[in-house]
Design a protein around this motif. Sequence first.
Motif, PDB file in Angstrom:
ATOM      1  N   THR A 140       0.807  -1.270   0.061  1.00 62.34           N
ATOM      2  CA  THR A 140      -0.124  -0.057  -0.071  1.00 62.34           C
ATOM      3  C   THR A 140       0.790   1.101   0.079  1.00 62.34           C
ATOM      4  O   THR A 140       0.259   2.271  -0.145  1.00 62.34           O
ATOM      5  N   GLN A 141       2.143   1.216   0.343  1.00 60.83           N
ATOM      6  CA  GLN A 141       3.037   2.225   0.272  1.00 60.83           C
ATOM      7  C   GLN A 141       3.123   3.029  -1.170  1.00 60.83           C
ATOM      8  O   GLN A 141       3.171   4.212  -1.265  1.00 60.83           O
ATOM      9  N   ILE A 142       3.077   2.136  -2.197  1.00 60.40           N
ATOM     10  CA  ILE A 142       3.140   2.511  -3.408  1.00 60.40           C
ATOM     11  C   ILE A 142       1.893   3.585  -3.739  1.00 60.40           C
ATOM     12  O   ILE A 142       1.989   4.641  -4.511  1.00 60.40           O
ATOM     13  N   GLY A 143       0.899   3.227  -3.444  1.00 56.85           N
ATOM     14  CA  GLY A 143      -0.638   3.833  -3.752  1.00 56.85           C
ATOM     15  C   GLY A 143      -0.495   5.391  -2.812  1.00 56.85           C
ATOM     16  O   GLY A 143      -0.643   6.270  -3.235  1.00 56.85           O
ATOM     17  N   LYS A 144       0.055   5.137  -1.563  1.00 58.78           N
ATOM     18  CA  LYS A 144       0.135   6.211  -0.626  1.00 58.78           C
ATOM     19  C   LYS A 144       1.090   7.368  -1.211  1.00 58.78           C
ATOM     20  O   LYS A 144       0.989   8.483  -1.403  1.00 58.78           O
ATOM     21  N   ALA A 145       2.399   6.835  -1.927  1.00 55.24           N
ATOM     22  CA  ALA A 145       3.246   7.793  -2.481  1.00 55.24           C
ATOM     23  C   ALA A 145       2.761   8.252  -3.729  1.00 55.24           C
ATOM     24  O   ALA A 145       2.799   9.523  -4.078  1.00 55.24           O
ATOM     25  N   ARG A 146       2.002   7.599  -4.489  1.00 54.76           N
ATOM     26  CA  ARG A 146       1.461   8.185  -5.909  1.00 54.76           C
ATOM     27  C   ARG A 146       0.486   9.147  -5.418  1.00 54.76           C
ATOM     28  O   ARG A 146       0.305  10.228  -6.201  1.00 54.76           O
ATOM     29  N   ARG A 147      -0.504   9.090  -4.467  1.00 52.43           N
ATOM     30  CA  ARG A 147      -1.354  10.087  -4.022  1.00 52.43           C
ATOM     31  C   ARG A 147      -0.593  11.230  -3.454  1.00 52.43           C
ATOM     32  O   ARG A 147      -1.184  12.552  -3.751  1.00 52.43           O
ATOM     33  N   ASP A 148       0.454  11.531  -2.729  1.00 51.04           N
ATOM     34  CA  ASP A 148       1.185  12.294  -1.964  1.00 51.04           C
ATOM     35  C   ASP A 148       1.769  13.121  -3.317  1.00 51.04           C
ATOM     36  O   ASP A 148       1.725  14.272  -3.503  1.00 51.04           O
ATOM     37  N   VAL A 149       2.357  12.622  -4.342  1.00 50.69           N
ATOM     38  CA  VAL A 149       2.768  13.166  -5.559  1.00 50.69           C
ATOM     39  C   VAL A 149       1.706  13.765  -6.197  1.00 50.69           C
ATOM     40  O   VAL A 149       1.759  14.987  -6.581  1.00 50.69           O
ATOM     41  N   ALA A 150       0.557  13.157  -6.458  1.00 49.43           N
ATOM     42  CA  ALA A 150      -0.761  13.746  -6.968  1.00 49.43           C
ATOM     43  C   ALA A 150      -1.157  15.119  -6.112  1.00 49.43           C
ATOM     44  O   ALA A 150      -1.741  16.121  -6.750  1.00 49.43           O
ATOM     45  N   ARG A 151      -1.031  15.056  -5.029  1.00 53.44           N
ATOM     46  CA  ARG A 151      -1.621  16.320  -3.949  1.00 53.44           C
ATOM     47  C   ARG A 151      -0.489  17.158  -4.289  1.00 53.44           C
ATOM     48  O   ARG A 151      -0.969  18.418  -4.381  1.00 53.44           O
ATOM     49  N   ILE A 152       0.702  17.023  -4.294  1.00 51.88           N
ATOM     50  CA  ILE A 152       1.552  18.124  -4.739  1.00 51.88           C
ATOM     51  C   ILE A 152       1.391  18.730  -5.939  1.00 51.88           C
ATOM     52  O   ILE A 152       1.358  20.038  -6.060  1.00 51.88           O
ATOM     53  N   LEU A 153       1.193  17.986  -7.157  1.00 54.80           N
ATOM     54  CA  LEU A 153       1.072  18.340  -8.246  1.00 54.80           C
ATOM     55  C   LEU A 153      -0.282  19.522  -8.413  1.00 54.80           C
ATOM     56  O   LEU A 153      -0.439  20.389  -8.818  1.00 54.80           O
ATOM     57  N   THR A 154      -1.222  19.089  -7.633  1.00 55.38           N
ATOM     58  CA  THR A 154      -2.452  19.962  -7.532  1.00 55.38           C
ATOM     59  C   THR A 154      -2.367  21.125  -6.883  1.00 55.38           C
ATOM     60  O   THR A 154      -2.900  22.235  -7.464  1.00 55.38           O
ATOM     61  N   VAL A 155      -1.628  21.237  -5.914  1.00 55.16           N
ATOM     62  CA  VAL A 155      -1.464  22.222  -5.117  1.00 55.16           C
ATOM     63  C   VAL A 155      -0.503  23.204  -6.114  1.00 55.16           C
ATOM     64  O   VAL A 155      -0.763  24.491  -6.195  1.00 55.16           O
ATOM     65  N   LYS A 156       0.235  22.611  -6.755  1.00 57.86           N
ATOM     66  CA  LYS A 156       1.285  23.331  -7.810  1.00 57.86           C
ATOM     67  C   LYS A 156       0.648  24.171  -8.731  1.00 57.86           C
ATOM     68  O   LYS A 156       0.674  25.236  -9.001  1.00 57.86           O
ATOM     69  N   ARG A 157      -0.309  23.281  -9.227  1.00 60.22           N
ATOM     70  CA  ARG A 157      -1.244  23.777 -10.056  1.00 60.22           C
ATOM     71  C   ARG A 157      -2.262  24.903  -9.805  1.00 60.22           C
ATOM     72  O   ARG A 157      -2.543  25.917 -10.452  1.00 60.22           O
ATOM     73  N   GLN A 158      -2.720  24.827  -8.743  1.00 57.41           N
ATOM     74  CA  GLN A 158      -3.692  25.578  -8.147  1.00 57.41           C
ATOM     75  C   GLN A 158      -2.963  26.978  -7.921  1.00 57.41           C
ATOM     76  O   GLN A 158      -3.421  28.064  -8.023  1.00 57.41           O
ATOM     77  N   ARG A 159      -1.653  27.008  -7.504  1.00 54.70           N
ATOM     78  CA  ARG A 159      -0.858  28.224  -7.548  1.00 54.70           C
ATOM     79  C   ARG A 159      -0.438  28.877  -8.474  1.00 54.70           C
ATOM     80  O   ARG A 159      -0.587  30.058  -8.782  1.00 54.70           O
ATOM     81  N   GLU A 160      -0.242  28.108  -9.737  1.00 56.03           N
ATOM     82  CA  GLU A 160      -0.072  28.514 -11.012  1.00 56.03           C
ATOM     83  C   GLU A 160      -1.359  29.313 -11.481  1.00 56.03           C
ATOM     84  O   GLU A 160      -1.320  30.492 -11.990  1.00 56.03           O
ATOM     85  N   LEU A 161      -2.510  28.903 -11.401  1.00 59.99           N
ATOM     86  CA  LEU A 161      -3.826  29.357 -11.839  1.00 59.99           C
ATOM     87  C   LEU A 161      -4.056  30.743 -10.963  1.00 59.99           C
ATOM     88  O   LEU A 161      -4.686  31.707 -11.707  1.00 59.99           O
TER      89      LEU A 161
END
Length: 66
Positions: free
Chosen positions: A41-62
Amino acid sequence: MKISEIRNLSDDELQIEMDRLRRHLFDLRSQSVTEKLENPTQIGKARRDVARILTVKRQRELAAQK
């Protein structure tokens, strides 16, 4: 890592955390292939954390564009 914690990080800290998580995800995948991964399950957790960071970065860009 929770989304509230990610939002409190600066842009530089986000990039450092992203690099760290991507490296960790690579290591987890390598362990998975060699069957030495104890908790899959660590793989899924790491993938979700990466997705969260990418989401925050995109929100800041917008927000910066407005």
